[in-house]
Design a protein around this motif. Structure first.
Motif, mmCIF file in Angstrom:
data_model
loop_
_atom_site.group_PDB
_atom_site.id
_atom_site.type_symbol
_atom_site.label_atom_id
_atom_site.label_comp_id
_atom_site.label_asym_id
_atom_site.label_seq_id
_atom_site.Cartn_x
_atom_site.Cartn_y
_atom_site.Cartn_z
ATOM 1 N N PRO A 4 0.829 -1.208 0.000
ATOM 2 C CA PRO A 4 0.000 0.000 0.000
ATOM 3 C C PRO A 4 0.863 1.258 0.000
ATOM 4 O O PRO A 4 1.984 1.259 0.513
ATOM 5 C CB PRO A 4 -0.811 -0.108 1.290
ATOM 6 C CG PRO A 4 -0.135 -1.135 2.121
ATOM 7 C CD PRO A 4 0.677 -2.004 1.197
ATOM 8 N N ASP A 5 0.336 2.302 -0.589
ATOM 9 C CA ASP A 5 1.030 3.583 -0.663
ATOM 10 C C ASP A 5 1.017 4.246 0.713
ATOM 11 O O ASP A 5 -0.030 4.364 1.336
ATOM 12 C CB ASP A 5 0.317 4.481 -1.675
ATOM 13 C CG ASP A 5 1.214 5.525 -2.274
ATOM 14 O OD1 ASP A 5 2.410 5.545 -1.955
ATOM 15 O OD2 ASP A 5 0.707 6.318 -3.076
ATOM 16 N N ARG A 6 2.179 4.688 1.182
ATOM 17 C CA ARG A 6 2.260 5.381 2.473
ATOM 18 C C ARG A 6 1.823 6.825 2.310
ATOM 19 O O ARG A 6 1.959 7.408 1.245
ATOM 20 C CB ARG A 6 3.688 5.371 2.994
ATOM 21 C CG ARG A 6 4.172 4.058 3.449
ATOM 22 C CD ARG A 6 5.583 4.108 3.979
ATOM 23 N NE ARG A 6 6.094 5.472 4.148
ATOM 24 C CZ ARG A 6 7.199 5.788 4.781
ATOM 25 N NH1 ARG A 6 7.943 4.839 5.301
ATOM 26 N NH2 ARG A 6 7.612 7.028 4.886
ATOM 27 N N ILE A 7 1.329 7.389 3.403
ATOM 28 C CA ILE A 7 1.012 8.813 3.452
ATOM 29 C C ILE A 7 2.124 9.487 4.239
ATOM 30 O O ILE A 7 2.467 9.063 5.330
ATOM 31 C CB ILE A 7 -0.351 9.062 4.137
ATOM 32 C CG1 ILE A 7 -1.475 8.316 3.421
ATOM 33 C CG2 ILE A 7 -0.637 10.559 4.227
ATOM 34 C CD1 ILE A 7 -1.728 8.757 1.997
ATOM 35 N N VAL A 8 2.718 10.528 3.653
ATOM 36 C CA VAL A 8 3.803 11.254 4.322
ATOM 37 C C VAL A 8 3.328 12.663 4.655
ATOM 38 O O VAL A 8 2.521 13.244 3.935
ATOM 39 C CB VAL A 8 5.092 11.277 3.475
ATOM 40 C CG1 VAL A 8 5.669 9.883 3.341
ATOM 41 C CG2 VAL A 8 4.858 11.880 2.108
ATOM 42 N N ARG A 9 3.835 13.203 5.745
ATOM 43 C CA ARG A 9 3.433 14.522 6.220
ATOM 44 C C ARG A 9 4.351 15.597 5.644
ATOM 45 O O ARG A 9 5.378 15.316 5.032
ATOM 46 C CB ARG A 9 3.458 14.545 7.747
ATOM 47 C CG ARG A 9 2.535 13.530 8.421
ATOM 48 C CD ARG A 9 1.058 13.768 8.154
ATOM 49 N NE ARG A 9 0.591 15.032 8.684
ATOM 50 C CZ ARG A 9 0.001 15.198 9.856
ATOM 51 N NH1 ARG A 9 -0.214 14.164 10.630
ATOM 52 N NH2 ARG A 9 -0.385 16.394 10.246
ATOM 53 N N LEU A 10 3.985 16.855 5.871
ATOM 54 C CA LEU A 10 4.685 17.998 5.296
ATOM 55 C C LEU A 10 6.175 18.005 5.625
ATOM 56 O O LEU A 10 7.007 18.267 4.750
ATOM 57 C CB LEU A 10 4.039 19.304 5.767
ATOM 58 C CG LEU A 10 4.689 20.587 5.254
ATOM 59 C CD1 LEU A 10 4.628 20.663 3.728
ATOM 60 C CD2 LEU A 10 4.016 21.795 5.875
ATOM 61 N N LYS A 11 6.527 17.704 6.854
ATOM 62 C CA LYS A 11 7.935 17.713 7.265
ATOM 63 C C LYS A 11 8.768 16.770 6.387
ATOM 64 O O LYS A 11 9.876 17.098 5.958
ATOM 65 C CB LYS A 11 8.032 17.300 8.728
ATOM 66 C CG LYS A 11 9.339 17.544 9.370
ATOM 67 C CD LYS A 11 9.239 17.187 10.862
ATOM 68 C CE LYS A 11 10.337 17.807 11.650
ATOM 69 N NZ LYS A 11 10.246 17.517 13.078
ATOM 70 N N TRP A 46 0.581 13.536 1.951
ATOM 71 C CA TRP A 46 0.747 13.273 0.529
ATOM 72 C C TRP A 46 0.992 11.799 0.303
ATOM 73 O O TRP A 46 1.613 11.126 1.122
ATOM 74 C CB TRP A 46 1.966 14.038 -0.002
ATOM 75 C CG TRP A 46 1.735 15.492 -0.180
ATOM 76 C CD1 TRP A 46 1.463 16.127 -1.359
ATOM 77 C CD2 TRP A 46 1.783 16.517 0.814
ATOM 78 N NE1 TRP A 46 1.330 17.472 -1.142
ATOM 79 C CE2 TRP A 46 1.521 17.741 0.183
ATOM 80 C CE3 TRP A 46 2.006 16.514 2.195
ATOM 81 C CZ2 TRP A 46 1.478 18.943 0.871
ATOM 82 C CZ3 TRP A 46 1.962 17.724 2.884
ATOM 83 C CH2 TRP A 46 1.708 18.911 2.221
ATOM 84 N N ARG A 47 0.550 11.285 -0.834
ATOM 85 C CA ARG A 47 0.895 9.912 -1.220
ATOM 86 C C ARG A 47 2.380 9.886 -1.535
ATOM 87 O O ARG A 47 2.874 10.709 -2.318
ATOM 88 C CB ARG A 47 0.124 9.490 -2.461
ATOM 89 C CG ARG A 47 -1.303 9.165 -2.210
ATOM 90 C CD ARG A 47 -1.940 8.603 -3.491
ATOM 91 N NE ARG A 47 -3.330 8.336 -3.263
ATOM 92 C CZ ARG A 47 -4.312 9.191 -3.564
ATOM 93 N NH1 ARG A 47 -4.033 10.341 -4.129
ATOM 94 N NH2 ARG A 47 -5.562 8.880 -3.308
ATOM 95 N N GLU A 48 3.094 8.940 -0.959
ATOM 96 C CA GLU A 48 4.531 8.838 -1.179
ATOM 97 C C GLU A 48 4.839 8.601 -2.653
ATOM 98 O O GLU A 48 5.807 9.144 -3.184
ATOM 99 C CB GLU A 48 5.114 7.719 -0.319
ATOM 100 C CG GLU A 48 6.618 7.686 -0.340
ATOM 101 C CD GLU A 48 7.187 6.689 0.643
ATOM 102 O OE1 GLU A 48 8.256 6.992 1.199
ATOM 103 O OE2 GLU A 48 6.580 5.619 0.851
ATOM 104 N N SER A 49 3.996 7.850 -3.335
ATOM 105 C CA SER A 49 4.237 7.584 -4.755
ATOM 106 C C SER A 49 4.155 8.867 -5.584
ATOM 107 O O SER A 49 4.925 9.054 -6.533
ATOM 108 C CB SER A 49 3.247 6.549 -5.284
ATOM 109 O OG SER A 49 1.916 7.032 -5.173
ATOM 110 N N ASP A 50 3.236 9.780 -5.233
ATOM 111 C CA ASP A 50 3.151 11.062 -5.948
ATOM 112 C C ASP A 50 4.408 11.894 -5.733
ATOM 113 O O ASP A 50 4.928 12.508 -6.668
ATOM 114 C CB ASP A 50 1.929 11.855 -5.484
ATOM 115 C CG ASP A 50 0.619 11.311 -6.029
ATOM 116 O OD1 ASP A 50 0.649 10.506 -6.981
ATOM 117 O OD2 ASP A 50 -0.433 11.710 -5.496
ATOM 118 N N ILE A 51 4.901 11.911 -4.494
ATOM 119 C CA ILE A 51 6.122 12.667 -4.196
ATOM 120 C C ILE A 51 7.310 12.057 -4.944
ATOM 121 O O ILE A 51 8.124 12.774 -5.531
ATOM 122 C CB ILE A 51 6.385 12.716 -2.676
ATOM 123 C CG1 ILE A 51 5.220 13.400 -1.955
ATOM 124 C CG2 ILE A 51 7.712 13.409 -2.378
ATOM 125 C CD1 ILE A 51 4.883 14.796 -2.450
#
Length: 81
Positions: A4-11, A46-51
């Motif tokens: 699954p795609d991780r969600i990452v925060r702004l930092k 944000w979705r880690e894959s998008d970043i």
């Protein structure tokens, strides 16, 4: 099976991209950076894959519209506060 795609925060996004917070939000408004997802009443990520896709090729990055959310995000004024 795909993880699954991780969600990452702004930092994390700031650290990974080298962009400032204000630059990230400006680029979101311009449509040249992945938009954040609402993960709680007061939280977003944000979705880690998008970043990762943006880091790989920032000049060519465009949102992938695979869901209804993408259509809603492209509506005029959708990302404005």
């Amino acid at each position: 099976m795909r993880e699954p795609d991780r969600i990452v925060r702004l930092k994390t996004v700031v650290a990974r991209t080298g962009l400032s917070r204000s630059t990230i939000y400006r680029k979101i408004g311009e449509g040249t950076f992945p938009a954040q997802l609402r993960i709680s009443v007061n939280g977003a990520g944000w979705r880690e894959s998008d970043i990762n896709r943006w880091i790989a090729d920032p000049a060519a990055w465009r949102p992938t519209c695979l869901s209804v959310a993408c259509t809603a995000m492209s509506a005029p004024g959708a990302n404005r506060k």
